[in-house]
Scaffold this motif. Structure first.
Motif, PDB file in Angstrom:
ATOM      1  N   MET A 156       0.852  -1.198   0.000  1.00  0.00           N
ATOM      2  CA  MET A 156       0.000   0.000   0.000  1.00  0.00           C
ATOM      3  C   MET A 156       0.885   1.243   0.000  1.00  0.00           C
ATOM      4  SD  MET A 156      -1.403  -0.209   3.931  1.00  0.00           S
ATOM      5  CE  MET A 156      -0.924  -1.913   4.230  1.00  0.00           C
ATOM      6  N   LYS A 157       0.452   2.206  -0.781  1.00  0.00           N
ATOM      7  CA  LYS A 157       1.237   3.448  -0.904  1.00  0.00           C
ATOM      8  C   LYS A 157       0.605   4.519  -0.014  1.00  0.00           C
ATOM      9  CE  LYS A 157       0.489   6.298  -4.228  1.00  0.00           C
ATOM     10  NZ  LYS A 157       0.254   6.903  -5.535  1.00  0.00           N
ATOM     11  N   LEU A 158       1.386   5.053   0.899  1.00  0.00           N
ATOM     12  CA  LEU A 158       0.881   6.104   1.790  1.00  0.00           C
ATOM     13  C   LEU A 158       1.611   7.407   1.513  1.00  0.00           C
ATOM     14  CD1 LEU A 158      -0.137   6.005   5.438  1.00  0.00           C
ATOM     15  CD2 LEU A 158       1.742   7.537   4.862  1.00  0.00           C
ATOM     16  N   ARG A 159       0.805   8.425   1.250  1.00  0.00           N
ATOM     17  CA  ARG A 159       1.366   9.757   0.986  1.00  0.00           C
ATOM     18  C   ARG A 159       0.991  10.669   2.150  1.00  0.00           C
ATOM     19  NH1 ARG A 159      -0.659  12.912  -4.329  1.00  0.00           N
ATOM     20  NH2 ARG A 159       0.210  14.951  -3.861  1.00  0.00           N
ATOM     21  N   VAL A 160       1.978  11.357   2.686  1.00  0.00           N
ATOM     22  CA  VAL A 160       1.736  12.257   3.816  1.00  0.00           C
ATOM     23  C   VAL A 160       1.268  13.610   3.283  1.00  0.00           C
ATOM     24  CG1 VAL A 160       2.759  13.400   5.813  1.00  0.00           C
ATOM     25  CG2 VAL A 160       3.508  11.090   5.184  1.00  0.00           C
ATOM     26  N   LEU A 161       0.016  13.941   3.552  1.00  0.00           N
ATOM     27  CA  LEU A 161      -0.495  15.274   3.173  1.00  0.00           C
ATOM     28  C   LEU A 161      -0.202  16.268   4.295  1.00  0.00           C
ATOM     29  CD1 LEU A 161      -3.985  14.285   1.686  1.00  0.00           C
ATOM     30  CD2 LEU A 161      -1.736  14.278   0.591  1.00  0.00           C
TER      31      LEU A 161
ATOM     32  N   GLY B  90     -12.325  -3.673  15.759  1.00  0.00           N
ATOM     33  CA  GLY B  90     -11.799  -4.997  15.424  1.00  0.00           C
ATOM     34  C   GLY B  90     -12.420  -5.650  14.215  1.00  0.00           C
ATOM     35  N   VAL B  91     -13.508  -5.072  13.685  1.00  0.00           N
ATOM     36  CA  VAL B  91     -14.187  -5.662  12.522  1.00  0.00           C
ATOM     37  C   VAL B  91     -13.729  -4.938  11.261  1.00  0.00           C
ATOM     38  CG1 VAL B  91     -16.404  -6.125  11.420  1.00  0.00           C
ATOM     39  CG2 VAL B  91     -16.178  -6.290  13.924  1.00  0.00           C
ATOM     40  N   PRO B  92     -13.063  -5.631  10.343  1.00  0.00           N
ATOM     41  CA  PRO B  92     -12.475  -4.922   9.208  1.00  0.00           C
ATOM     42  C   PRO B  92     -13.491  -4.445   8.177  1.00  0.00           C
ATOM     43  CG  PRO B  92     -11.966  -7.271   9.096  1.00  0.00           C
ATOM     44  CD  PRO B  92     -12.679  -7.051  10.398  1.00  0.00           C
ATOM     45  N   VAL B  93     -13.184  -3.292   7.611  1.00  0.00           N
ATOM     46  CA  VAL B  93     -13.840  -2.804   6.389  1.00  0.00           C
ATOM     47  C   VAL B  93     -12.942  -3.254   5.247  1.00  0.00           C
ATOM     48  CG1 VAL B  93     -14.447  -0.727   5.092  1.00  0.00           C
ATOM     49  CG2 VAL B  93     -14.793  -0.798   7.580  1.00  0.00           C
ATOM     50  N   VAL B  94     -13.530  -3.945   4.259  1.00  0.00           N
ATOM     51  CA  VAL B  94     -12.724  -4.462   3.154  1.00  0.00           C
ATOM     52  C   VAL B  94     -12.935  -3.581   1.926  1.00  0.00           C
ATOM     53  CG1 VAL B  94     -12.273  -6.449   1.663  1.00  0.00           C
ATOM     54  CG2 VAL B  94     -12.878  -6.795   4.081  1.00  0.00           C
ATOM     55  N   ILE B  95     -11.827  -3.051   1.420  1.00  0.00           N
ATOM     56  CA  ILE B  95     -11.861  -2.171   0.248  1.00  0.00           C
ATOM     57  C   ILE B  95     -10.900  -2.778  -0.771  1.00  0.00           C
ATOM     58  CG2 ILE B  95     -11.420   0.148  -0.616  1.00  0.00           C
ATOM     59  CD1 ILE B  95     -11.782   1.114   2.355  1.00  0.00           C
ATOM     60  N   GLY B  96     -11.456  -3.487  -1.754  1.00  0.00           N
ATOM     61  CA  GLY B  96     -10.601  -4.194  -2.703  1.00  0.00           C
ATOM     62  C   GLY B  96      -9.737  -5.200  -1.948  1.00  0.00           C
TER      63      GLY B  96
ATOM     64  N   GLN C 213      -2.860  -6.012   3.862  1.00  0.00           N
ATOM     65  CA  GLN C 213      -3.066  -6.648   2.565  1.00  0.00           C
ATOM     66  C   GLN C 213      -2.390  -8.006   2.602  1.00  0.00           C
ATOM     67  OE1 GLN C 213      -1.316  -3.466   0.148  1.00  0.00           O
ATOM     68  NE2 GLN C 213      -3.199  -3.391  -1.037  1.00  0.00           N
ATOM     69  N   ASP C 214      -2.706  -8.837   1.624  1.00  0.00           N
ATOM     70  CA  ASP C 214      -2.031 -10.137   1.476  1.00  0.00           C
ATOM     71  C   ASP C 214      -2.068 -10.928   2.777  1.00  0.00           C
ATOM     72  OD1 ASP C 214      -1.464  -9.192  -1.030  1.00  0.00           O
ATOM     73  OD2 ASP C 214       0.590  -8.595  -0.533  1.00  0.00           O
ATOM     74  N   GLY C 215      -3.244 -10.991   3.402  1.00  0.00           N
ATOM     75  CA  GLY C 215      -3.386 -11.768   4.628  1.00  0.00           C
ATOM     76  C   GLY C 215      -2.578 -11.242   5.801  1.00  0.00           C
ATOM     77  N   GLY C 216      -2.100 -10.011   5.676  1.00  0.00           N
ATOM     78  CA  GLY C 216      -1.310  -9.414   6.762  1.00  0.00           C
ATOM     79  C   GLY C 216       0.173  -9.361   6.435  1.00  0.00           C
TER      80      GLY C 216
ATOM     81  N   PRO D 172      -3.533 -11.363  13.987  1.00  0.00           N
ATOM     82  CA  PRO D 172      -3.110 -12.679  13.470  1.00  0.00           C
ATOM     83  C   PRO D 172      -1.863 -12.599  12.590  1.00  0.00           C
ATOM     84  CG  PRO D 172      -5.048 -11.892  12.299  1.00  0.00           C
ATOM     85  CD  PRO D 172      -4.779 -10.887  13.384  1.00  0.00           C
ATOM     86  N   PHE D 173      -1.203 -11.461  12.595  1.00  0.00           N
ATOM     87  CA  PHE D 173       0.062 -11.299  11.870  1.00  0.00           C
ATOM     88  C   PHE D 173       0.956 -10.383  12.704  1.00  0.00           C
ATOM     89  CE2 PHE D 173      -3.377  -8.686  10.054  1.00  0.00           C
ATOM     90  CZ  PHE D 173      -2.957  -7.406  10.394  1.00  0.00           C
TER      91      PHE D 173
END
Ligand SMILES: Nc1ncnc2c1ncn2[C@@H]1O[C@@H]2COP(=O)(O)O[C@H]2[C@H]1O
Length: 260
Positions: free
Chosen positions: A1-6, A124-130, A152-155, A179-180
């Motif tokens: 995942m790409k994180l850009r600092v605004l 603790g309940v994930p929101v899944v986005i793609g 991503q990728d199972g952690g 779990p990771f």
């Protein structure tokens, strides 16, 4: 995942933008400095905003973003931008901000295709986005606040963001119960250690308090630090060098782009 600092500052001053991180061009973690950092085309790509807490320095650009985006919603051609967060955080935004007094309620305008929608999260309940999952975990700040874990990728690739927080145990316990193994952590150091009383009163960390928090974690993630109060930044930086000796850490800077 790409994180850009605004923006990653605890102060609103020239050259210091308030907190906001853009993930994979479509997701915001907090919204303190969005509309002054992203051009309109980049703003129009945003689909989700994860709000850690309802303090103005983390939410103010939701207002200006909504106003900027209205042209993209007139035809009903796209889904609203979802504001995710703990129910108490979303209630505060609804009651005190998007209330037709401080700002128009963009969750109901345009009537046939609103710009914004609320998406309350259960800790603790994930929101899944793609291929990305995002889950909220409570921290100690404001009336209600959470950090977020993104993976991503199972952690195999993961990042935790505390948001603003004072000392707390539950967040760190939750991180060690994932779990990771936690690999990356964005967390805060707002005040110098000499200002511990103010840090505790306002539910923030100093370098000394941060060290004590990190010592609660069994995991040894790479650490990325944000939310320095600008007037004290030089002292905080010096103290971090001492307190975090042995930890792999760096200070976040505006415009940083990091691949986690
Ligand atoms: N009890 C307090 N005394 C002085 N300043 C405070 C107090 N509580 C909050 N603040 C300040 O108000 C700010 C609100 O945003 P922050 O949480 O970033 O940082 C907070 C502190 O700088």
């Amino acid at each position: 995942m790409k994180l850009r600092v605004l923006g990653c500052s605890g102060s609103d001053l020239p050259g210091h933008n308030l907190t906001s991180f853009c993930v994979n061009d479509t997701i915001l973690l907090d919204a303190g400095s969005v509309t002054s950092s992203l051009d309109l085309a980049a703003q129009a790509r945003l689909e989700h905003i994860f709000v850690s807490h309802s303090h103005l320095d983390h939410i103010k650009d939701i207002l200006f973003l909504a106003d900027n985006l209205i042209e993209f919603f007139v035809a009903g051609s796209r889904a609203p931008v979802a504001i995710h967060g703990l129910p108490e955080v979303l209630d505060a935004i609804s009651t005190h901000l998007l209330n037709d007094t401080i700002w128009p309620d963009f969750t109901v305008i345009p009537t046939d295709s609103p710009v914004l929608t609320y998406a309350p999260m259960t800790p603790g309940v994930p929101v899944v986005i793609g291929d990305l999952s995002v889950a909220a975990y409570p921290v100690n700040h404001a009336k209600a606040a959470s950090g977020f874990v993104l993976w991503q990728d199972g952690g195999a690739r993961n990042l935790a963001y505390t948001g603003d927080t004072g000392p707390c145990d539950d967040f760190w316990k939750a991180m060690d119960a994932l779990p990771f193994a936690l690999k990356n952590l964005i967390t805060e150091a707002s005040f110098p250690s000499s200002m511990e009383a103010l840090a505790m009163a306002s539910k923030h960390l100093t370098p000394k308090l941060l060290r004590a928090e990190l010592d609660k974690l069994r995991a040894r993630p790479d650490i990325f630090i944000y939310h320095l109060k600008a007037p004290f930044a030089a002292v905080i930086v010096d103290e971090l060098a001492r307190e975090l000796a042995g930890y792999h850490y760096r200070l976040l800077r505006e415009h940083d782009c990091i691949d986690f």
